[in-house]
Scaffold this active site. Structure first.
Site, PDB file in Angstrom:
ATOM      1  N   GLY A  70      12.749  60.386  36.941  1.00 57.72           N
ATOM      2  CA  GLY A  70      12.099  59.755  35.970  1.00 57.72           C
ATOM      3  C   GLY A  70      10.461  59.478  36.406  1.00 57.72           C
ATOM      4  O   GLY A  70       9.456  59.349  35.649  1.00 57.72           O
ATOM      5  N   SER A 196      16.146  61.026  33.710  1.00 61.67           N
ATOM      6  CA  SER A 196      16.464  61.098  35.151  1.00 61.67           C
ATOM      7  C   SER A 196      18.010  61.300  35.347  1.00 61.67           C
ATOM      8  O   SER A 196      18.868  60.456  34.737  1.00 61.67           O
ATOM      9  CB  SER A 196      15.914  59.919  35.716  1.00 61.67           C
ATOM     10  OG  SER A 196      16.337  59.854  37.145  1.00 61.67           O
ATOM     11  N   THR A 234       8.777  75.026  43.593  1.00 56.73           N
ATOM     12  CA  THR A 234       9.885  75.812  43.245  1.00 56.73           C
ATOM     13  C   THR A 234      10.887  74.709  42.651  1.00 56.73           C
ATOM     14  O   THR A 234      11.163  73.639  43.365  1.00 56.73           O
ATOM     15  CB  THR A 234      10.525  76.393  44.572  1.00 56.73           C
ATOM     16  OG1 THR A 234       9.468  77.104  45.179  1.00 56.73           O
ATOM     17  CG2 THR A 234      11.585  77.103  44.321  1.00 56.73           C
ATOM     18  N   CYS A 316      10.078  42.994  45.089  1.00 55.26           N
ATOM     19  CA  CYS A 316       9.639  42.420  46.354  1.00 55.26           C
ATOM     20  C   CYS A 316       8.423  43.127  46.644  1.00 55.26           C
ATOM     21  O   CYS A 316       8.345  44.461  46.912  1.00 55.26           O
ATOM     22  CB  CYS A 316      10.724  42.773  47.490  1.00 55.26           C
ATOM     23  SG  CYS A 316      10.218  42.024  48.862  1.00 55.26           S
TER      24      CYS A 316
HETATM   25  C1  LIG Z   1      13.406  52.852  32.615  1.00 54.75           C
HETATM   26  C2  LIG Z   1      13.049  53.554  33.970  1.00 54.75           C
HETATM   27  N1  LIG Z   1      12.050  54.251  34.016  1.00 54.75           N
HETATM   28  C3  LIG Z   1      12.008  55.092  35.252  1.00 54.75           C
HETATM   29  C4  LIG Z   1      12.708  54.992  36.246  1.00 54.75           C
HETATM   30  C5  LIG Z   1      12.448  55.969  37.468  1.00 54.75           C
HETATM   31  O1  LIG Z   1      13.368  57.034  37.789  1.00 54.75           O
HETATM   32  P1  LIG Z   1      13.474  57.783  38.768  1.00 54.75           P
HETATM   33  O2  LIG Z   1      14.405  56.673  39.862  1.00 54.75           O
HETATM   34  O3  LIG Z   1      14.478  59.109  38.551  1.00 54.75           O
HETATM   35  O4  LIG Z   1      12.224  57.985  39.533  1.00 54.75           O
HETATM   36  C6  LIG Z   1      13.935  54.271  36.119  1.00 54.75           C
HETATM   37  C7  LIG Z   1      14.504  54.038  37.485  1.00 54.75           C
HETATM   38  O5  LIG Z   1      15.339  52.715  37.614  1.00 54.75           O
HETATM   39  C8  LIG Z   1      14.038  53.296  35.167  1.00 54.75           C
HETATM   40  O6  LIG Z   1      15.045  52.435  34.990  1.00 54.75           O
END
Ligand SMILES: Cc1ncc(COP(=O)(O)O)c(C=O)c1O
Length: 375
Positions: A70, A196, A234, A316
């Site tokens: 994500g 994700s 890849t 944190c």
């Molecule tokens: C709303 C949202 N966006 C993006 C991400 C990032 O995803 P990834 O852990 O696959 O990088 C998260 C992960 O907690 C998320 O909750």
């Protein structure tokens, strides 16, 4: 006994996804860019996984760009769109750091205004307010479908329709919403959508950016030109295959009743607890609350000792604990924000798990109060 109640952080890999991952790792071991039989085999397996995602979002296969997760999907989209457009960037103030920090860094670098869209006390954007803040000169708008901390769901269809009418690219971070509520790429009129795998029971390190045909994205990940020149490197075939397998199997639907029961018992046992976003539409599995006069991190560590893995709302940074920016945006005071805990259930949980957690929280709270000399 150990209990894992942090599905919003990462949902354990589903058996079907693990099986699919193993099979693909063994049977599709060629490079999908190679022209020989092994490459073609790998390409077929990858394209089948792509088709599953494309069907899920009702888009053509070419709309799916596989990424490493994500965070990368969000970066790919924000940097790729801003590379093509001038004007201000608009995001909601409760975005995940992979949007918030990326937008902040890019806007600073490119010396463009960053508009942080307000949310109400329940954590939701106001579509009318958002529309009032954008115009045809706006570079792009990025708003999450569901918040990772509170689980609060935004209503995005009107914003998407307005962006479309202005020709302003609209990105939706659906990482947390996917698999938990219906996600309609075309329904919210998104130009881009991030997702994700590890939030739906796939493997960590795989995600996708869905791109509507015809909207522009500047390539910044240069290399061999994979993923139709949008994301070189890849492809993670096994990860993509596991993502596809998990997407059609993950099921959080039973969590609503469990979460509601948990909160009811929790509030009966500790009536001063404040549940955040309770009046809004929320993800079925998420409960985000504050335990007044307690430190959230301390509660989390004590619950950890008791075998419960839960989340907290604070980030944190450089050793200094900051209260959750999501709660601050919702107008929650710093002390209350610092006392927050996030529980995110999965399909495996039962009433017994929920009741055990309430009992443990009661015990931990009494212990901490005793140690602080509070009667
Ligand atoms: C709303 C949202 N966006 C993006 C991400 C990032 O995803 P990834 O852990 O696959 O990088 C998260 C992960 O907690 C998320 O909750």
């Amino acid at each position: 006994m150990q209990r894992y109640l942090d599905h919003n952080a990462s949902s354990p890999i589903l058996p079907c996804a693990l099986k699919a991952w193993q099979e693909a790792a063994v049977n599709a071991s060629g490079n999908p860019s190679s022209m020989h039989w092994a490459g073609r085999q790998a390409r077929r397996v990858l394209d089948d996984a792509r088709d599953v995602l494309a069907d899920y979002f009702s888009v053509e296969s070419g709309a799916v760009v596989f990424t490493s997760g994500g965070t990368e999907a969000n970066n790919l989209c924000l940097a790729g769109v801003l590379g093509k457009r001038t004007g201000a960037m608009c995001i909601s103030s409760t975005e995940h750091p992979s949007v918030l920090n990326t937008a902040t860094a890019l806007c600073k670098q490119q010396q463009r205004p960053l508009v942080l869209l307000k949310v109400n006390q329940h954590g939701q954007i106001d579509p009318d307010d958002v529309c009032a803040q954008i115009n045809a000169e706006t570079a792009m708008v990025s708003i999450m479908l569901a918040n990772n901390e509170s689980g609060v769901v935004n209503s995005l269809a009107d914003v998407g329709a307005y962006c479309r009418s202005l020709g302003v690219p609209f990105h939706v971070d659906a990482v947390q919403a996917l698999g938990k509520i219906p996600v309609s790429f075309n329904g919210v009129k998104a130009d881009f959508l991030s997702c994700s795998a590890h939030k739906v029971g796939g493997a960590k390190g795989t995600g996708a950016l869905i791109q509507r045909r015809g909207v522009l994205l500047e390539t910044w990940m240069h290399g061999g030109g994979q993923e139709r020149k949008r994301r070189s490197g890849t492809e993670n075939i096994a990860g993509a295959v596991a993502f596809a397998a998990a997407l059609n199997q993950c099921d959080f639907s039973a969590c609503t009743a469990l979460r509601d029961h948990f909160e009811q018992v929790l509030l009966t046992a500790m009536p001063d607890i404040v549940v955040h976003g309770a009046a809004a539409t929320r993800l079925p599995n998420t409960s985000f609350f504050s335990v007044p006069n307690m430190d959230g991190e301390t509660l989390l560590m004590q619950l950890d000792l008791a075998g419960f893995a839960v989340g907290s709302g604070s980030a944190c940074s450089s050793g200094k604990r900051e209260p959750s920016h999501v709660l601050r945006a919702m107008g929650v005071s710093n002390p209350l924000a610092r006392s927050s805990l996030r529980i995110s259930f999965g399909a495996e949980h039962t009433t017994e798990d929920a009741l055990a957690l309430v009992a443990a929280l009661l015990r931990v709270r009494r212990l901490l109060q005793k140690m602080a000399g509070i009667p």
